[in-house]
Design an enzyme around this catalytic site. Structure first.
Site, PDB file in Angstrom:
ATOM      1  N   ASP A   1       0.950  -1.020   0.029  1.00 22.37           N
ATOM      2  CA  ASP A   1       0.077   0.200   0.001  1.00 22.37           C
ATOM      3  C   ASP A   1       1.007   1.573  -0.084  1.00 22.37           C
ATOM      4  O   ASP A   1       2.060   1.084   0.325  1.00 22.37           O
ATOM      5  CB  ASP A   1      -1.028  -0.024   1.270  1.00 22.37           C
ATOM      6  CG  ASP A   1      -1.793   1.433   1.332  1.00 22.37           C
ATOM      7  OD1 ASP A   1      -2.414   1.594   0.273  1.00 22.37           O
ATOM      8  OD2 ASP A   1      -1.720   1.889   2.443  1.00 22.37           O
TER       9      ASP A   1
ATOM     10  N   ASP B   1      -2.039  -0.566   6.018  1.00 20.03           N
ATOM     11  CA  ASP B   1      -2.323   0.155   7.380  1.00 20.03           C
ATOM     12  C   ASP B   1      -3.593   0.499   7.500  1.00 20.03           C
ATOM     13  O   ASP B   1      -3.998   0.662   8.708  1.00 20.03           O
ATOM     14  CB  ASP B   1      -1.358   1.182   7.609  1.00 20.03           C
ATOM     15  CG  ASP B   1      -1.554   2.293   7.088  1.00 20.03           C
ATOM     16  OD1 ASP B   1      -2.094   2.275   5.936  1.00 20.03           O
ATOM     17  OD2 ASP B   1      -1.452   3.601   7.682  1.00 20.03           O
TER      18      ASP B   1
ATOM     19  N   ASP C   1      -7.222  -1.579   3.402  1.00 19.38           N
ATOM     20  CA  ASP C   1      -6.596  -2.819   3.069  1.00 19.38           C
ATOM     21  C   ASP C   1      -6.860  -3.897   3.678  1.00 19.38           C
ATOM     22  O   ASP C   1      -6.370  -5.212   3.418  1.00 19.38           O
ATOM     23  CB  ASP C   1      -5.085  -2.169   3.639  1.00 19.38           C
ATOM     24  CG  ASP C   1      -4.444  -1.076   2.942  1.00 19.38           C
ATOM     25  OD1 ASP C   1      -4.728  -0.891   1.732  1.00 19.38           O
ATOM     26  OD2 ASP C   1      -4.114  -0.231   3.533  1.00 19.38           O
TER      27      ASP C   1
END
Length: 639
Positions: free
Chosen positions: A313, A509, A513
């Site tokens: 990410d 995080d 996600d």
């Protein structure tokens, strides 16, 4: 399995081990005292609970279509009891229940350490009622209810803003690192956080129908559909089981002596697999935790050692997840330090994240900040007041320009893509602009190179942010792929599609996600500042806000698995030699059990080497390296 069920299982396995150990020791004591019959009773009493639990587990495994090493242990205990070799059966029971306990202990420890990481999820909301406020459970909220969302509150349900303005931090949902300004009537997503003053929200959905609940359902579906990775011990089990049965039956067939078959089975009890594997992996879990990497059990650690594809990410993972000043654009010759000092002094009166970032930058440079006076804040636009007798205005370019009677500057040629501007005016004159961005974490390029050295063949970026921002953040990093504008379910699809290249690790995080973390072979969450949903769904949690900790974690996982394999190969090799000796009558069942104990000690000592694994520490990047590289197209939001 729920935490309550897990706790019950742990206690059950502990009780089985204690019963087996007490039975063995008490039987030995009575045997030394010359009470052989009582000794046999104690040995049988210690074996029966372990054997019953083992048979139950075998039936459950067969029901799932799995055949494992439990069968060898069950055969050896059963055969030893049937043919009167109760001491050998007791030794096998202790060895087997000990291995099961070790693995359960590792997973239990990981669960206990996870407890403190899970931040609060809204359970109640504050609702307006007859001119007052009441705290109600989320399930009681209905569309049309008017809710008060206080500063710092997580929005409990989807709704529309019923106040003039609202400022919501949606980073956990969308990846945008700065709060979004919403006007009256704008839609607000559940799971976002109120980063401004308290505001009213009109609920449009029930909690179970809202955005956050939908993401939770995605996580649950991803976990159910997650393909289980075959465990190290399971991959060896069928072959070893076949060899054991063939040697035992051959010994009985050619000699007509069933005791030789019992001796073969006792020697064959796969303690190198039952003990060495969990010992090495538990040691690896402990070692990884020492480096700030919490791995939730032996299974995820094994999977971590085999990862071939890494998906990252962006916001809060590859980048810092918070804005920083990357440059100062001066006007009318004012010194950069004075611009920053005056802006930061005024911004001390604001709680806006951008304002706090400006204050932090000034303090980092050692600037002394005087106390502002006559402060007036205009939410979502800017702040004005006096600093050391000078009139200072800080905020969005348009807001500040309007205050000084000028048009907003259209000259953005010097500003790189991925930046947000904070204008500063002093005494009615435009003094300059602070250029802010969400920078890459230090040493990212070196970290990615380290991942490739550890055998990761593909590294991709997956973000919900815009394509222009994603391209900017990956410039020069040599990634194998970039996917931008992804929704949570699209991230899950990316994880599943990448499985064709091998086991996949996903690092993130945010709440958005969490489904992808649950679907990946190994999900890694940034636990220090990440969302509770991502920490809950992940297999691995980084306890510190440093993604470079992942490198040592992968290295420890691979080394632990290598040590486990070495222990297994050596232990099984010795066991096979012992089986052959037993088949030719050179070992009795008790002697075989004792020989297996010697082998166990050897492989356990070897497995404990995992406690001394020394991974390569991430190299500390030059503080100037990549400084000023904006990594995100921040929203046009200002203090």
């Amino acid at each position: 399995m729920s935490p309550v069920e897990q706790t019950g299982t742990d206690r059950f396995k502990t009780a089985i081990l204690l019963l087996a150990a007490i039975g063995l020791m008490a039987g030995l004591a009575f045997r030394v005292a010359g009470q052989a019959d009582i000794a046999n009773l104690f040995w049988i009493a210690g074996v029966v609970p372990a054997l019953a639990a083992l048979l139950f587990e075998i039936l459950r495994s067969i029901g799932r279509g799995e055949v494992g090493l439990d069968i060898v242990a069950a055969l050896s205990m059963t055969a030893a009891l049937v043919f009167g070799e109760t001491l050998a059966a007791a030794v096998v029971a202790v060895m087997y229940s000990g291995g099961s306990f070790l693995e359960s202990f590792a997973e239990g420890r990981a669960r206990r350490e996870m407890h403190d990481l899970l931040s609060r999820v809204p359970r109640t909301a504050t609702r307006h009622l007859d001119g007052g406020l009441e705290e109600v459970p989320l399930d009681e909220i209905a569309p049309g209810d008017r809710l008060l969302i206080r500063q710092g509150d997580v929005v409990p349900v989807d709704g529309t803003v019923a106040s003039d303005k609202a400022f919501l931090d949606t980073s956990a949902l969308t990846g945008e690192s700065l709060p979004a300004r919403l006007e009256r009537g704008a839609e607000a997503m559940s799971g976002s956080t109120n980063a401004g003053e308290a505001f009213d929200l009109t609920a449009t959905h029930r909690a179970k129908e809202s955005t956050y609940a939908g993401i939770v359902r995605l996580v649950e579906e991803a976990q159910r559909s997650k393909a289980p990775m075959s465990r190290l011990a399971d991959r060896w089990s069928l072959g070893f089981l076949a060899v054991t049965v063939v040697i035992a039956l051959a010994a009985w067939w050619f000699t007509g002596d069933p005791i030789r078959a019992v001796a073969v089975l006792v020697v064959a009890t796969p303690c190198p697999l039952i003990l060495a594997v969990p010992v090495a992996l538990v040691a690896g879990l402990s070692r990884a935790a020492h480096f700030g990497v919490l791995i939730k059990g032996a299974g995820p650690l094994e999977a971590m050692a085999r990862i071939r594809t890494l998906i990252l990410d962006k916001t809060g993972t590859l980048t810092e997840g918070r804005p920083e000043i990357v440059s100062i654009d001066r006007h009318d010759g004012m010194d950069e330090g004075d611009i920053l000092r005056l802006a930061a002094a005024l911004d001390q009166a604001s709680k806006h994240p951008v304002a706090q970032a400006v204050v932090a930058a000034a303090k980092a440079r050692g600037l002394a900040l005087p106390v502002p006076s006559e402060v007036a804040e205009f939410p979502g636009e800017g702040v004005e007041g006096r600093v050391e007798g000078r009139k200072v205005v800080v905020g969005g370019d348009g807001f500040v320009a309007k205050r000084v009677g000028r048009k907003g500057s259209e000259d953005h040629t010097a500003i790189e893509a991925g930046s947000v501007l904070v204008a500063v005016a002093v005494d009615g004159q435009m003094a300059g602009r602070l250029v802010m961005a969400d920078p890459l974490r230090d040493g990212i390029a070196a970290m990615l190179a380290g991942f490739r050295r550890e055998g990761i063949a593909r590294i991709l970026l997956a973000t919900g942010d815009r394509a222009a921002v994603a391209e900017r953040v990956t410039e020069g990093l040599g990634l194998d792929g970039l996917r931008s504008g992804l929704t949570p379910d699209q991230k899950v699809m990316l994880v599943l599609s990448e499985r064709k290249h091998g086991p996949v690790m996903m690092v993130g995080d945010g709440v958005n996600d969490a489904p992808a973390l649950a679907a990946a072979d190994v999900g890694v969450a940034m636990g220090a500042r990440g969302a509770a949903a991502s920490a809950e769904a992940a297999d691995v949690v980084l306890l510190v806000d440093r993604i470079d900790r992942l490198g040592p974690g992968i290295e420890i996982a691979r080394a632990s698995r290598r040590i486990a394999v070495e222990s297994v190969v050596a232990g099984i090799g010795l066991s096979v030699l012992g089986m052959i000796a037993a088949a030719f009558g050179y070992l009795t069942p008790v002697q075989g059990a004792l020989l297996q104990e010697v082998i166990d000690v050897a492989v356990i000592l070897n497995a404990l080497r995992a406690l001394r694994i020394a991974p390569h520490e991430p190299a500390t990047a030059n503080p100037l390296e990549m400084s000023g590289r904006p990594a995100e197209m921040l929203a046009e939001t200002s203090p």
